[in-house]
Design an enzyme around this catalytic site. Structure first.
Site, PDB file in Angstrom:
ATOM      1  N   TYR A   1      92.014  63.076 -19.065  1.00  0.00           N
ATOM      2  CA  TYR A   1      91.834  64.297 -18.278  1.00  0.00           C
ATOM      3  C   TYR A   1      92.454  64.174 -16.894  1.00  0.00           C
ATOM      4  CZ  TYR A   1      88.158  62.336 -15.229  1.00  0.00           C
ATOM      5  OH  TYR A   1      87.469  61.602 -14.303  1.00  0.00           O
TER       6      TYR A   1
ATOM      7  N   ARG B   1     100.502  61.303 -14.112  1.00  0.00           N
ATOM      8  CA  ARG B   1      99.414  60.374 -14.459  1.00  0.00           C
ATOM      9  C   ARG B   1      98.817  60.734 -15.825  1.00  0.00           C
ATOM     10  NH1 ARG B   1      94.421  59.743 -10.406  1.00  0.00           N
ATOM     11  NH2 ARG B   1      94.022  61.862 -11.150  1.00  0.00           N
TER      12      ARG B   1
ATOM     13  N   ARG C   1      85.570  63.334 -39.219  1.00  0.00           N
ATOM     14  CA  ARG C   1      85.231  62.164 -38.401  1.00  0.00           C
ATOM     15  C   ARG C   1      85.677  60.865 -39.055  1.00  0.00           C
ATOM     16  NH1 ARG C   1      81.581  58.219 -37.372  1.00  0.00           N
ATOM     17  NH2 ARG C   1      81.063  57.860 -35.166  1.00  0.00           N
TER      18      ARG C   1
ATOM     19  N   HIS D   1      87.233  56.838 -37.490  1.00  0.00           N
ATOM     20  CA  HIS D   1      87.744  56.112 -36.327  1.00  0.00           C
ATOM     21  C   HIS D   1      89.266  56.083 -36.298  1.00  0.00           C
ATOM     22  CE1 HIS D   1      83.599  54.962 -35.976  1.00  0.00           C
ATOM     23  NE2 HIS D   1      83.838  54.245 -34.892  1.00  0.00           N
TER      24      HIS D   1
ATOM     25  N   LYS E   1      92.799  57.444 -17.104  1.00  0.00           N
ATOM     26  CA  LYS E   1      91.831  58.480 -16.735  1.00  0.00           C
ATOM     27  C   LYS E   1      91.240  59.078 -18.020  1.00  0.00           C
ATOM     28  CE  LYS E   1      91.203  62.085 -13.239  1.00  0.00           C
ATOM     29  NZ  LYS E   1      90.021  61.539 -12.589  1.00  0.00           N
TER      30      LYS E   1
ATOM     31  N   GLU F   1      86.007  50.214  -7.001  1.00  0.00           N
ATOM     32  CA  GLU F   1      86.148  51.612  -6.578  1.00  0.00           C
ATOM     33  C   GLU F   1      84.785  52.261  -6.749  1.00  0.00           C
ATOM     34  OE1 GLU F   1      88.617  54.067  -9.122  1.00  0.00           O
ATOM     35  OE2 GLU F   1      87.909  53.063 -10.926  1.00  0.00           O
TER      36      GLU F   1
ATOM     37  N   LEU G   1      91.191  53.340 -10.858  1.00  0.00           N
ATOM     38  CA  LEU G   1      92.048  54.465 -11.208  1.00  0.00           C
ATOM     39  C   LEU G   1      93.120  54.600 -10.119  1.00  0.00           C
ATOM     40  CD1 LEU G   1      92.139  56.928 -13.256  1.00  0.00           C
ATOM     41  CD2 LEU G   1      91.365  58.246 -11.295  1.00  0.00           C
TER      42      LEU G   1
END
Ligand SMILES: Cc1ncc(COP(=O)(O)O)c(C=O)c1O
Length: 302
Positions: free
Chosen positions: A44, A63, A111, A113, A160, A192, A216
């Site tokens: 995101y 990014r 579903r 993996h 991210k 951070e 990040l």
């Protein structure tokens, strides 16, 4: 008030673009088996709108592309197209100050993996707008309090990812202790915060963690490092011991939605002089000027 006019007033600057369709945010739906929902299989971005324009959109989308590549996810369209669509949505929202939240997941499929075949399962790409209150001028806002917590995140914090449970738990731990933000500490060093990067001013030097897998690569962080020379401070990107950071002259955090915020206390102890420091204020001022240059009045996309 009839249903249609309610719909118009209800979204109040909250619009979403989801897989090519634009609608009020409250009307958007994703499937139960979306891999973002089931596995947090996605990445995101969060940008701030100023004067109706997303600041740093180029850097955010670069990014995003790096984060997506790091989890073997291809973006469904090029960055230029995304930037245009984001601006179009921002125009639609008619917001001046706001948030653009963007998320891409590996799509909706049975579903499993194992990744689905991307030629039959397209990713879910969405971005939405939401109003945000304008920020206080440099040096004028309240300071925040920090709480140290152990860094229990995974080993790829440069991505991210939407898998934010450790950050969520850390932030809630801070809130339960009456603090505003959690600082991740590992082996006596500060990495951070749960939703921001951390800086300390030590003498005439600005210190922050180097870009490793432990932090990040913040867009705000990068700009602050760039403008440091203009306010006459040197920069050191190095790990910092927790006690060194706590006894720094000034400490502040950075993020796209909050810019720079000075730290007043940390684990209940006062930081610096207990007010916004001079270096923090000048860096913040330079940051605000950088924003102003980029978001000069623009013409809405037709
Ligand atoms: C863990 C973490 N670090 C740093 C940041 C700051 O990044 P940016 O300046 O790009 O908003 C964020 C912002 O969401 C974050 O979640």
């Amino acid at each position: 008030m009839d249903a249609n006019s309610m719909k118009v007033t209800r979204n109040d600057g909250e619009w979403i673009w989801i897989n090519g369709k634009t609608m009020p945010l409250a009307d958007a739906r994703i499937g139960v088996e979306d891999r973002g929902f089931l596995f947090a299989d996605g990445v995101y971005e969060a940008m701030r709108l100023y004067r109706g324009r997303p600041f740093g959109v180029k850097e955010h989308l670069e990014r995003l592309e790096r984060s997506a590549a790091a989890i073997d996810l291809a973006l469904p369209c090029c960055r230029d197209t995304m930037a245009q669509e984001i601006q179009r949505l921002a125009d639609r929202s008619e917001l001046t100050d706001g948030l653009v939240y963007l998320q891409i997941t590996r799509g909706c499929s049975v579903r499993n993996h194992l990744f689905p075949d991307p030629s039959t399962v397209p990713p879910t790409l969405l971005f939405y707008t939401r109003p945000l209150a304008p920020l206080p001028a440099p040096g004028e806002g309240a300071g925040i309090s920090l709480l140290s917590v152990p860094d229990e995140r995974w080993k790829r914090c440069q991505i991210k990812t939407i898998a934010l449970l450790p950050n969520v738990l850390a932030k809630n731990k801070a809130a339960a202790a009456g603090a505003d933000e959690a600082v991740f500490v590992e082996d006596g060093h500060v990495n951070e915060c749960s939703t921001s990067n951390l800086f300390a001013v030590v003498g005439k030097t600005l210190v922050t963690h180097p870009l490793t897998n432990k932090v990040l690569p913040g867009i705000t962080r990068a700009i602050v490092l760039e403008i440091a020379a203009s306010v006459g401070v040197g920069v050191q990107e190095r790990p910092m011991r927790e006690d060194e950071a706590k006894s720094a002259d000034e400490v502040f955090i950075t993020s796209s939605t909050r810019e720079l915020v000075w730290v007043e206390s940390w684990d209940g102890q006062r930081v610096g002089k207990g007010r916004c420091g001079d270096v923090t204020r000048r860096l913040h001022q330079a940051y605000v000027e950088r924003v102003r240059e980029e978001v000069l009045p623009h013409v809405a996309v037709a």
